[in-house]
Design an enzyme around this catalytic site. Structure first.
Site, PDB file in Angstrom:
ATOM      1  N   LYS A   1      -9.484   2.228   3.806  1.00  0.00           N
ATOM      2  CA  LYS A   1      -8.878   1.414   2.760  1.00  0.00           C
ATOM      3  C   LYS A   1      -9.899   0.614   1.949  1.00  0.00           C
ATOM      4  CE  LYS A   1      -4.570   0.895   5.393  1.00  0.00           C
ATOM      5  NZ  LYS A   1      -3.678   1.705   4.541  1.00  0.00           N
TER       6      LYS A   1
ATOM      7  N   LYS B   1      28.375   2.426   2.971  1.00  0.00           N
ATOM      8  CA  LYS B   1      28.044   2.458   4.392  1.00  0.00           C
ATOM      9  C   LYS B   1      28.225   3.860   4.944  1.00  0.00           C
ATOM     10  CE  LYS B   1      29.408   0.583   8.884  1.00  0.00           C
ATOM     11  NZ  LYS B   1      30.340  -0.312   9.593  1.00  0.00           N
TER      12      LYS B   1
ATOM     13  N   ASN C   1      10.617  -4.289  11.129  1.00  0.00           N
ATOM     14  CA  ASN C   1       9.801  -4.406  12.330  1.00  0.00           C
ATOM     15  C   ASN C   1       9.899  -5.837  12.860  1.00  0.00           C
ATOM     16  OD1 ASN C   1       7.585  -6.026  11.038  1.00  0.00           O
ATOM     17  ND2 ASN C   1       7.390  -4.140   9.833  1.00  0.00           N
TER      18      ASN C   1
ATOM     19  N   ASP D   1       5.669   1.692   6.699  1.00  0.00           N
ATOM     20  CA  ASP D   1       4.944   2.844   6.157  1.00  0.00           C
ATOM     21  C   ASP D   1       5.879   3.832   5.466  1.00  0.00           C
ATOM     22  OD1 ASP D   1       2.401   2.024   7.050  1.00  0.00           O
ATOM     23  OD2 ASP D   1       2.827   2.776   9.063  1.00  0.00           O
TER      24      ASP D   1
ATOM     25  N   LYS E   1      -9.240   2.104   9.746  1.00  0.00           N
ATOM     26  CA  LYS E   1      -8.487   1.504   8.637  1.00  0.00           C
ATOM     27  C   LYS E   1      -9.417   0.764   7.692  1.00  0.00           C
ATOM     28  CE  LYS E   1      -4.416  -1.437   7.830  1.00  0.00           C
ATOM     29  NZ  LYS E   1      -3.320  -2.197   8.490  1.00  0.00           N
TER      30      LYS E   1
ATOM     31  N   ASP F   1       0.808   2.212  -0.373  1.00  0.00           N
ATOM     32  CA  ASP F   1      -0.122   1.463   0.470  1.00  0.00           C
ATOM     33  C   ASP F   1      -0.614   0.257  -0.325  1.00  0.00           C
ATOM     34  OD1 ASP F   1      -2.409   0.505   1.872  1.00  0.00           O
ATOM     35  OD2 ASP F   1      -2.593   2.443   2.870  1.00  0.00           O
ATOM     36  N   ILE F   2      -0.062  -0.903  -0.035  1.00  0.00           N
ATOM     37  CA  ILE F   2      -0.361  -2.116  -0.812  1.00  0.00           C
ATOM     38  C   ILE F   2      -1.829  -2.481  -0.707  1.00  0.00           C
ATOM     39  CG2 ILE F   2       0.129  -4.583  -1.051  1.00  0.00           C
ATOM     40  CD1 ILE F   2       2.943  -3.951   0.098  1.00  0.00           C
ATOM     41  N   LEU F   3      -2.352  -2.493   0.500  1.00  0.00           N
ATOM     42  CA  LEU F   3      -3.730  -2.920   0.728  1.00  0.00           C
ATOM     43  C   LEU F   3      -4.710  -1.979   0.044  1.00  0.00           C
ATOM     44  CD1 LEU F   3      -5.701  -4.824   2.062  1.00  0.00           C
ATOM     45  CD2 LEU F   3      -5.358  -3.608   4.215  1.00  0.00           C
TER      46      LEU F   3
END
Length: 402
Positions: A343, A288, A210, A278, A339, A308-310
Site C-alpha cells: 500500500k 427485506k 466487524n 474488504d 501490507k 481500498d481507502i488507504l
C-alpha cells in the site's frame, strides 16, 4: 504564530480609548486559527460596540455576570474552564487595581479569579497613571501571581501627552499571546484519521460489519489534537463522544468513508485506524430478504471488493505521510510488512486482535510499528490513550526527520 491554532482565547475589553484596537486584535487572533470569545466591561462598551466584536469573533459577546440565560448553567464558570488564555486588552488602571485586590464585581474580574488558564494584560492608560506608585505596585503584585504583562509602548496619547502607557499594536499582542503556548509536535499540521467499522448493507434491515469499537482511532484523534494538529476524524458507526477540538465526519460504508477522506484532502498525515470491510454485497435488496423454503438452509450472497481507502490516498500525487493498521489473528508481523509494502505506506501498526486483552472493544492495546526499512518499534500493553500518545510522538519524530 502557529501556536495559536485552535487555542481558546478570551479577549477582555476594558474601558479605555484603546478599546478600538481590540477589534483588530480579535481579527489577528482569528486569522491565526484561534477561537476567540470576547468579554467586555461596562466601560469597554462605551468605546466600542459589542456588535462589532461579535461580528469579528463569530460569537455573542459576554457582557454581564448575572445573565439569567447564561447563569442557569453557571455560565461564568464554564467560560473560565473553556479558556486556554485570558488576554485583557486594554487593561486600564482601574481594571488592574481591581484585579490586584481580587475584586469580582463584574464578569471579567470574576473569570480571572475562576480560571486556571494563564492571564495576560496589555496595559493602556495615561503616562502619569502608568507611572503612579499605586499602579506600579499593583502590576508588581499581579506579575508575582504569574500574570504576564504585554507592554505598554511609548508614544503620543489621546490626551496629548507623550510617554509610556500606549497599548501595544494588535499584531505585537498576538505574537506575545503565541509565546504563552509551548510549541507542540504537530502545530499547524492537518491530520486525517479514520476510525471504527464500516457497515455494508445486505437489505434494509441487515448489514455486514466487524467488531471494531473505534476506541483506538478516537484516542489517536484526541492525542493528535493535544499535539496541536487540526484533526479530521472520519468515523464509521460507533457510540463514542467526539474528542475535544476534533472535526468529526460520520459515515456508514467503505465507499462513504473513501468519499469523506477524499473531500478532506489535502492533509499532512493520514492515520487509517478504521476496520474497513474488504467486501460488500454486489446487490443491495430493496426489501427485506425472506427465507426461501426451496433453498434449504442456505443463502448465497455475491460479494464484490470495496475500494481500498488507504492505498487510494497513499497513491495520490499529493499523498500524505501514510500510517496504516494491520489487525491480524496470525502471522502478525509478516502480514503487516506485506501490507506496508503493497500500500506504499510510511508506517504500519501491527495489532494482534486474537488477544482478547488488546483486541477489538478492549480498553488496552499493545502494538508493533514497522517502517519502510522494516525496523520494528514495540509499545508494551497499556491503555489505548497512552498508546495513542506514544504513536503520535513517533509520527511527529518521523515527520521532523523527513
Amino acid at each position: 504564530m502557529q501556536r495559536l491554532y485552535r487555542k481558546r482565547i478570551i479577549v477582555g475589553v476594558g474601558g479605555g480609548i484603546a478599546a478600538y484596537k481590540s477589534a483588530e486584535l480579535v481579527r489577528r487572533l482569528k486569522d491565526q486559527g484561534a477561537e476567540v470569545r470576547v468579554v467586555m466591561t461596562q466601560g469597554g462598551r462605551e468605546f466600542i460596540t459589542p456588535l462589532t466584536l461579535q461580528a469579528l469573533s463569530g460569537h455573542p459577546v459576554h457582557l454581564d455576570l448575572l445573565d439569567p440565560a447564561a447563569e442557569a448553567a453557571m455560565g461564568h464558570i464554564e467560560l473560565a474552564r473553556w479558556a486556554d488564555l485570558i488576554l485583557i486588552a486594554p487593561a486600564t488602571a482601574d481594571l488592574i487595581a481591581r484585579l490586584a485586590q481580587g475584586v469580582a464585581n463584574d464578569l471579567l474580574t470574576t473569570l480571572v479569579l475562576a480560571t486556571d488558564a494563564p492571564i495576560a494584560l496589555a496595559p493602556a492608560m495615561n503616562q502619569a497613571m502608568w507611572r503612579d506608585a499605586a499602579t506600579q505596585a499593583n502590576l508588581e503584585l499581579l506579575q508575582g501571581r504569574g500574570m504576564r504583562l504585554f507592554g505598554p509602548a511609548s508614544g503620543s496619547q489621546a490626551c496629548g501627552d507623550v510617554g509610556l502607557g500606549r497599548m501595544l499594536e494588535p499584531n505585537d499582542i498576538a505574537l506575545l499571546a503565541a509565546d504563552c503556548f509551548q510549541r507542540q509536535a504537530l502545530d499547524g499540521l492537518h491530520i486525517l484519521i479514520t476510525a471504527g467499522p464500516t457497515q455494508e448493507n445486505i437489505d434494509p434491515v441487515r448489514y455486514i460489519t466487524n467488531h471494531s469499537s473505534g476506541k483506538m482511532g478516537f484516542a489517536l484523534a484526541e492525542a493528535a489534537a493535544e499535539a496541536g494538529a487540526k484533526v479530521t476524524l472520519v468515523s464509521g458507526p460507533v457510540h463514542l463522544p467526539t474528542p475535544d477540538r476534533v472535526s468529526r465526519i460520520d459515515v456508514v460504508s467503505a465507499r462513504d468513508m473513501l468519499a469523506a477522506c477524499e473531500a478532506a484532502m489535502p492533509c499532512d498525515v493520514l492515520i487509517a485506524a478504521a476496520a474497513v470491510a474488504d467486501y460488500r454485497p454486489e446487490v443491495v435488496a430493496q426489501h427485506k430478504l425472506k427465507k426461501d423454503p426451496s433453498s434449504g438452509e442456505g443463502m448465497l450472497l455475491q460479494m464484490v471488493r470495496n475500494p481500498d481507502i488507504l492505498a487510494t490516498i497513499a497513491g495520490r500525487d499529493d499523498r500524505p505521510f501514510s500510517v496504516g493498521f494491520a489487525a491480524e489473528t496470525e502471522n502478525l508481523l509478516e502480514y503487516a510488512s506485506r501490507k506496508l509494502r503493497d500500500k506504499n505506506l510510511d508506517l504500519i501498526v501491527a495489532n494482534d486482535v486474537a488477544n482478547p486483552s488488546i483486541g477489538f472493544n478492549s480498553e488496552e492495546n499493545a502494538i508493533t510499528v514497522i517502517d519502510r526499512e522494516l525496523q520494528q518499534i514495540s509499545f508494551a500493553q497499556t491503555s489505548k490513550g497512552k498508546i495513542a500518545r506514544q504513536l503520535i510522538t513517533l509520527i511527529a519524530e518521523r515527520l521532523n526527520k523527513n
